[in-house]
Design a protein around this motif. Structure first.
Motif, mmCIF file in Angstrom:
data_model
loop_
_atom_site.group_PDB
_atom_site.id
_atom_site.type_symbol
_atom_site.label_atom_id
_atom_site.label_comp_id
_atom_site.label_asym_id
_atom_site.label_seq_id
_atom_site.Cartn_x
_atom_site.Cartn_y
_atom_site.Cartn_z
ATOM 1 N N LYS A 158 9.957 -0.843 3.483
ATOM 2 C CA LYS A 158 10.713 -1.393 4.620
ATOM 3 C C LYS A 158 10.291 -0.708 5.922
ATOM 4 O O LYS A 158 10.131 -1.342 6.968
ATOM 5 N N GLY A 159 10.104 0.612 5.833
ATOM 6 C CA GLY A 159 9.736 1.367 7.026
ATOM 7 C C GLY A 159 8.381 0.975 7.583
ATOM 8 O O GLY A 159 8.216 0.803 8.795
ATOM 9 N N ILE A 160 7.373 0.824 6.704
ATOM 10 C CA ILE A 160 6.036 0.496 7.200
ATOM 11 C C ILE A 160 5.987 -0.934 7.739
ATOM 12 O O ILE A 160 5.261 -1.231 8.694
ATOM 13 N N LYS B 290 0.799 -1.221 0.000
ATOM 14 C CA LYS B 290 0.000 0.000 0.000
ATOM 15 C C LYS B 290 0.833 1.274 0.000
ATOM 16 O O LYS B 290 0.280 2.379 0.018
ATOM 17 N N VAL B 291 2.150 1.128 0.003
ATOM 18 C CA VAL B 291 3.022 2.308 -0.056
ATOM 19 C C VAL B 291 3.992 2.130 -1.220
ATOM 20 O O VAL B 291 4.177 1.023 -1.739
ATOM 21 N N GLN C 229 5.564 -4.341 12.450
ATOM 22 C CA GLN C 229 6.138 -5.370 13.313
ATOM 23 C C GLN C 229 6.060 -4.942 14.768
ATOM 24 O O GLN C 229 5.751 -5.745 15.652
ATOM 25 N N GLN C 230 6.322 -3.663 15.027
ATOM 26 C CA GLN C 230 6.239 -3.154 16.389
ATOM 27 C C GLN C 230 4.791 -3.083 16.871
ATOM 28 O O GLN C 230 4.484 -3.407 18.023
#
Length: 376
Positions: A67-69, A59-60, A74-75
């Protein structure tokens, strides 16, 4: 171009929305947790989480954002699991922790084994913990000591696990993994090495020095000042002292404790030859019973992880979230699986504490072959 203040205002507006959405998300996660508690469902669904990570990445745009999303989610999912583990613990669904709490160890009537021979540092540690009149005996190897308590020939074994300058005793980690024996206590013994020889020996007489490899390393500065001396490794410091006595040769000396020198009739030629003044060894007291003292404050565990990026990072978050202080971590190869590793972790806590129960619940779900090695 917008001013910095305007950009920060826009970020604040977005962050306010994220904070509200986070609370809303955690509320729904709590309802999911209640459902799982009532219906006996597992908290951790690896396939579901993998699918979710793939979905949000789609979706990005751009590799950086993908990688960032995924890292962000994950957090988020990690926080969701921790909430649900907490709900499970509060509902009494801790899982099997078959450790029995006891008020004290029977130090008066215990039969205790140590590795080495008369005069070994391990014997000194045994007497420090169990008293001078302890009913103790020695065996040749660490494995034989673990076998003695597993078979019931001894109630406890006193074994070195770590030295403040030389580091961990690697063999002990492998044996704790292999045997169904458990740590119930620990004792720390100051290590003060001497150079000892036959009575009447002069330093000028010496040609060979015997000791355990670690002891030779811990006294390297002193030994380096006598570069003509040959250094020879033996199983332990007490055996080095006994060899010097048995050989009756004044060209030989041992790096050993003053206690070992006394036991074997040697004279201390030079005292306190350690490179580091604060040298000490941590000894563990091991038994074949799953027990822990009511005032125990440290827990040792062992686990394996999937061989993929971020798996250790994710697991260690259980200690952070539950405010548990991790004091040590070691890794060892997994037998039969080249380049895969298991981890040994020490952290502060007692098995009866809610935070510990919550962390262990999460660790059991998210690691492989987890084993509690002891609470002491």
């Amino acid at each position: 171009m917008a001013e910095l203040a305007q950009l920060r205002e826009e970020l604040d507006r977005i962050d306010d929305q994220i904070a509200k959405l986070y609370e809303e998300r955690m509320r729904v996660c709590g309802e999911v947790g209640e459902y799982k508690v009532k219906n006996g469902r597992k908290v951790f669904d690896r396939q579901r989480e993998n699918d979710k990570l793939a979905d949000v990445a789609s979706k990005v745009s751009g590799d950086f954002n993908k990688k960032g999303i995924q890292e962000l989610y994950q957090q988020l999912m990690s926080m969701s699991r921790k909430l649900q583990y907490q709900q499970l613990v509060e509902a009494g669904a801790l899982g099997r922790l078959p450790f029995i709490r006891i008020s004290d160890l029977d130090r008066q009537n215990a039969r205790v084994v140590f590795q080495g021979t008369e005069g070994a540092y391990s014997q000194a540690a045994m007497k420090q913990f169990f008293g001078e009149n302890v009913n103790g005996f020695h065996v040749r190897t660490f494995r034989e000591a673990m076998e003695a308590i597993e078979e019931g020939a001894a109630d406890y074994a006193v074994l070195p696990i770590e030295n403040s300058t030389a580091g961990p005793v690697i063999e002990m980690y492998d044996l704790l993994d292999e045997f169904e024996n458990y740590i119930v206590a620990e004792t720390i013994l100051p290590i003060v090495h001497t150079l000892s020889g036959l009575p009447g020996t002069e330093l000028s007489d010496i040609k060979r020095v015997y000791s355990k490899t670690e002891a030779l390393m811990q006294t390297a500065d002193f030994l380096d000042s006598h570069s003509d001396w040959q250094r020879i490794s033996v199983v332990n410091t007490a055996i080095a002292a006994k060899k010097v006595l048995d050989d009756n040769d004044r060209t030989q000396a041992a790096v050993c404790s003053a206690y070992a020198a006394k036991v074997h009739g040697l004279s201390v030629l030079v005292d306190e030859i350690n490179d580091a003044e604060d040298n000490s060894t941590r000894f563990i007291v091991v038994t074949n019973q799953k027990v822990f003292l009511e005032n125990a404050s440290k827990i040792s565990i062992r686990f394996e992880l999937p061989h993929r990026s971020g798996s250790l990072y994710s697991v260690l978050s259980h200690f952070i979230y539950n405010d548990l202080n991790m004091t040590k971590i070691e890794s060892r190869p997994v037998k039969g699986r080249p380049w895969e590793y298991c981890f040994f972790v020490d952290f502060e806590g007692n098995l009866e504490e809610p935070a510990v129960k919550n962390a262990i619940r999460g660790l059991r779900e998210e690691t492989q072959n987890m084993k509690i090695l002891g609470n002491y």
